[in-house]
Design a protein around this motif. Sequence first.
Motif, PDB file in Angstrom:
ATOM      1  N   ALA A 308      -1.990   6.158   3.212  1.00 36.06           N
ATOM      2  CA  ALA A 308      -2.433   4.831   3.626  1.00 36.06           C
ATOM      3  C   ALA A 308      -3.741   4.449   2.943  1.00 36.06           C
ATOM      4  O   ALA A 308      -4.799   4.349   3.574  1.00 36.06           O
ATOM      5  CB  ALA A 308      -2.578   4.774   5.148  1.00 36.06           C
ATOM      6  N   SER A 309      -3.666   4.248   1.627  1.00 34.81           N
ATOM      7  CA  SER A 309      -4.840   3.812   0.870  1.00 34.81           C
ATOM      8  C   SER A 309      -4.458   2.559   0.089  1.00 34.81           C
ATOM      9  O   SER A 309      -3.272   2.312  -0.163  1.00 34.81           O
ATOM     10  CB  SER A 309      -5.307   4.924  -0.082  1.00 34.81           C
ATOM     11  OG  SER A 309      -4.243   5.331  -0.932  1.00 34.81           O
ATOM     12  N   PRO A 310      -5.420   1.738  -0.332  1.00 35.06           N
ATOM     13  CA  PRO A 310      -5.103   0.476  -1.011  1.00 35.06           C
ATOM     14  C   PRO A 310      -4.256   0.698  -2.266  1.00 35.06           C
ATOM     15  O   PRO A 310      -4.430   1.664  -3.009  1.00 35.06           O
ATOM     16  CB  PRO A 310      -6.484  -0.091  -1.360  1.00 35.06           C
ATOM     17  CG  PRO A 310      -7.407   0.523  -0.348  1.00 35.06           C
ATOM     18  CD  PRO A 310      -6.876   1.898  -0.104  1.00 35.06           C
ATOM     19  N   LEU A 311      -3.330  -0.239  -2.489  1.00 34.23           N
ATOM     20  CA  LEU A 311      -2.412  -0.157  -3.625  1.00 34.23           C
ATOM     21  C   LEU A 311      -2.409  -1.499  -4.356  1.00 34.23           C
ATOM     22  O   LEU A 311      -2.196  -2.554  -3.739  1.00 34.23           O
ATOM     23  CB  LEU A 311      -0.992   0.174  -3.150  1.00 34.23           C
ATOM     24  CG  LEU A 311       0.139   0.071  -4.185  1.00 34.23           C
ATOM     25  CD1 LEU A 311      -0.063   1.082  -5.305  1.00 34.23           C
ATOM     26  CD2 LEU A 311       1.500   0.249  -3.503  1.00 34.23           C
ATOM     27  N   VAL A 351       4.237  -1.077   3.433  1.00 35.21           N
ATOM     28  CA  VAL A 351       3.721  -1.703   4.659  1.00 35.21           C
ATOM     29  C   VAL A 351       3.962  -0.791   5.865  1.00 35.21           C
ATOM     30  O   VAL A 351       3.086  -0.620   6.736  1.00 35.21           O
ATOM     31  CB  VAL A 351       4.378  -3.082   4.861  1.00 35.21           C
ATOM     32  CG1 VAL A 351       4.048  -3.640   6.249  1.00 35.21           C
ATOM     33  CG2 VAL A 351       3.908  -4.055   3.778  1.00 35.21           C
ATOM     34  N   ASP A 352       5.158  -0.211   5.935  1.00 37.01           N
ATOM     35  CA  ASP A 352       5.478   0.676   7.064  1.00 37.01           C
ATOM     36  C   ASP A 352       4.568   1.907   7.097  1.00 37.01           C
ATOM     37  O   ASP A 352       4.326   2.485   8.166  1.00 37.01           O
ATOM     38  CB  ASP A 352       6.943   1.136   6.977  1.00 37.01           C
ATOM     39  CG  ASP A 352       7.920  -0.012   7.202  1.00 37.01           C
ATOM     40  OD1 ASP A 352       7.504  -1.066   7.732  1.00 37.01           O
ATOM     41  OD2 ASP A 352       9.108   0.143   6.821  1.00 37.01           O
ATOM     42  N   CYS A 353       4.055   2.310   5.922  1.00 34.91           N
ATOM     43  CA  CYS A 353       3.151   3.462   5.851  1.00 34.91           C
ATOM     44  C   CYS A 353       1.686   3.067   6.032  1.00 34.91           C
ATOM     45  O   CYS A 353       0.797   3.923   5.908  1.00 34.91           O
ATOM     46  CB  CYS A 353       3.325   4.177   4.507  1.00 34.91           C
ATOM     47  SG  CYS A 353       4.947   4.980   4.297  1.00 34.91           S
ATOM     48  N   GLY A 354       1.427   1.804   6.304  1.00 40.64           N
ATOM     49  CA  GLY A 354       0.057   1.355   6.529  1.00 40.64           C
ATOM     50  C   GLY A 354      -0.742   1.136   5.263  1.00 40.64           C
ATOM     51  O   GLY A 354      -1.980   1.123   5.294  1.00 40.64           O
ATOM     52  N   VAL A 355      -0.060   0.959   4.113  1.00 44.88           N
ATOM     53  CA  VAL A 355      -0.752   0.749   2.839  1.00 44.88           C
ATOM     54  C   VAL A 355      -1.252  -0.694   2.765  1.00 44.88           C
ATOM     55  O   VAL A 355      -0.516  -1.640   3.055  1.00 44.88           O
ATOM     56  CB  VAL A 355       0.190   1.054   1.657  1.00 44.88           C
ATOM     57  CG1 VAL A 355      -0.462   0.666   0.333  1.00 44.88           C
ATOM     58  CG2 VAL A 355       0.594   2.520   1.673  1.00 44.88           C
ATOM     59  N   GLU A 356      -2.498  -0.869   2.353  1.00 45.74           N
ATOM     60  CA  GLU A 356      -3.055  -2.208   2.158  1.00 45.74           C
ATOM     61  C   GLU A 356      -2.716  -2.673   0.746  1.00 45.74           C
ATOM     62  O   GLU A 356      -3.110  -2.052  -0.248  1.00 45.74           O
ATOM     63  CB  GLU A 356      -4.574  -2.169   2.336  1.00 45.74           C
ATOM     64  CG  GLU A 356      -5.250  -3.513   2.137  1.00 45.74           C
ATOM     65  CD  GLU A 356      -6.763  -3.406   2.231  1.00 45.74           C
ATOM     66  OE1 GLU A 356      -7.441  -4.251   1.609  1.00 45.74           O
ATOM     67  OE2 GLU A 356      -7.259  -2.468   2.898  1.00 45.74           O
ATOM     68  N   LEU A 357      -1.975  -3.779   0.641  1.00 50.23           N
ATOM     69  CA  LEU A 357      -1.451  -4.239  -0.641  1.00 50.23           C
ATOM     70  C   LEU A 357      -2.342  -5.308  -1.260  1.00 50.23           C
ATOM     71  O   LEU A 357      -2.825  -6.217  -0.579  1.00 50.23           O
ATOM     72  CB  LEU A 357      -0.039  -4.808  -0.473  1.00 50.23           C
ATOM     73  CG  LEU A 357       1.046  -3.821  -0.026  1.00 50.23           C
ATOM     74  CD1 LEU A 357       2.359  -4.554   0.197  1.00 50.23           C
ATOM     75  CD2 LEU A 357       1.222  -2.714  -1.062  1.00 50.23           C
ATOM     76  N   THR A 358      -2.537  -5.190  -2.560  1.00 52.37           N
ATOM     77  CA  THR A 358      -3.165  -6.234  -3.367  1.00 52.37           C
ATOM     78  C   THR A 358      -2.199  -6.567  -4.482  1.00 52.37           C
ATOM     79  O   THR A 358      -1.563  -5.665  -5.056  1.00 52.37           O
ATOM     80  CB  THR A 358      -4.496  -5.750  -3.959  1.00 52.37           C
ATOM     81  OG1 THR A 358      -5.357  -5.334  -2.897  1.00 52.37           O
ATOM     82  CG2 THR A 358      -5.173  -6.857  -4.749  1.00 52.37           C
ATOM     83  N   TYR A 359      -2.055  -7.852  -4.807  1.00 51.18           N
ATOM     84  CA  TYR A 359      -1.078  -8.250  -5.828  1.00 51.18           C
ATOM     85  C   TYR A 359      -1.740  -9.098  -6.897  1.00 51.18           C
ATOM     86  O   TYR A 359      -2.570  -9.970  -6.606  1.00 51.18           O
ATOM     87  CB  TYR A 359       0.078  -9.048  -5.221  1.00 51.18           C
ATOM     88  CG  TYR A 359       1.107  -9.443  -6.258  1.00 51.18           C
ATOM     89  CD1 TYR A 359       2.078  -8.543  -6.668  1.00 51.18           C
ATOM     90  CD2 TYR A 359       1.067 -10.696  -6.859  1.00 51.18           C
ATOM     91  CE1 TYR A 359       3.005  -8.876  -7.652  1.00 51.18           C
ATOM     92  CE2 TYR A 359       1.993 -11.043  -7.838  1.00 51.18           C
ATOM     93  CZ  TYR A 359       2.956 -10.136  -8.228  1.00 51.18           C
ATOM     94  OH  TYR A 359       3.852 -10.462  -9.204  1.00 51.18           O
TER      95      TYR A 359
END
Length: 436
Positions: A308-311, A351-359
Amino acid sequence: MAVDRIRQAHSDRGSHRRRRRKIVTDNPLPEAAHTLAHDDDLRPLWAAVHKRLCSGTEPTQLATVLVNGLPTGGIAILRTWLDTSTRRRRGPSAITTANGSTRVPVRMVLSRFDLAPEHLTAIAELAMGEPVVNQALARRAGVAAREDLWLEVVSNLAAVPELARRIRATGVAESDIATIAKQSRQLRAALEKIDNLRRPGTPPLTLPKLAHDCAHDPHAFDLDSLTGKRLVEAVAELLGEPEPARPDRVRAMLARAGVLADRLSTTVLVLNLSAVGIGIVDQRLRLGGGPVPLTLYDLTVNPPVLQASPLLVVENPSVLEAAMATGFTGPLACTSGHLRAVEHAFLQCAVDCGVELTYAGDIDRDGLIIACQVRELYGARIVGMDEDVVLQAGPCSSAVPLGVLPAELPFELSAALSAGGKAIYQENDVILEKIL
């Protein structure tokens, strides 16, 4: 069969034309008929006759026609032929005109040249250059053919009556009757096969295999085709589920029915992505060593547990190349353009793993649409696509015209893009420096 009625109707009309042509060949048209047909001043008359014959009027029943736009020369020549001295002494002309329409006694014209009503069809066809087709007969045949089609559709799709009703409500052109009938037979075969696949212990089939066995064409049920879409509707009704909108959920629903759709041909590329699970895909991610491709099979059969780290998610593989060249160590994923089933499955897994997404994507119409989808569906934060980046990257923008922008863009971004008028791609140094 629905198609048989249409074929019979066309066959009857064709036989009629062949018989008529044989008569004309055996008994050539009198010269007077050719003269009438090729008189330009009389062309509106023959157009009106042609229309009446096509509407179903028999030549022997056609005594008078109303002609619009008959030129003065045509009226004059008709009166010369028909208004004999005796008629002129008795009363009005045989040719009457009012409000731009002229009433012509066709039977009198034929008699004037010793022609029979049977010659009328040939004259009209010669004049107009088109065969006379009885449209009334064609319409009746079309109505009967459609009724036969709907009976066949309802019978073939008895397991999914709502789909059958929607197909009927959509309507069908005469030229598509055979196609829809064939489609309903293919769907019936597929539903029968799926009924067997849902039984315990039955191994699943791939979508191309299902199409091959039921339609003799492995692409017949491709999900971007009408038949493929109707198969999805049928399976949803069969399972009692609402029809899914996202492509990954469409494939998940088909999998529950024993049909495996496109799990291997597309991938998401990831770089420096950490996984904390014990599955085989987690182990592959931990090995690293460069970009790792993840298929829809990986994400649905052996889904990884992501840290669960930013991606950072990007649109183009070239950004991953730039990241490796510069020693970028952050987690990266590449969607390669518009979101397909595999990208939806990956983003949902993150998202289900709590990852913070940046696009970040290309700043053109497609890139902006993709960014909007990723933000709205998965809560991603958008970077490297704002008006400041546009203004900085503008001097080095591409030569590709920007095209029509999505309507939901912020005013400032839309104004900055419109001022430049060119697309700005992720290969631009300003964007690369911003996101990496």
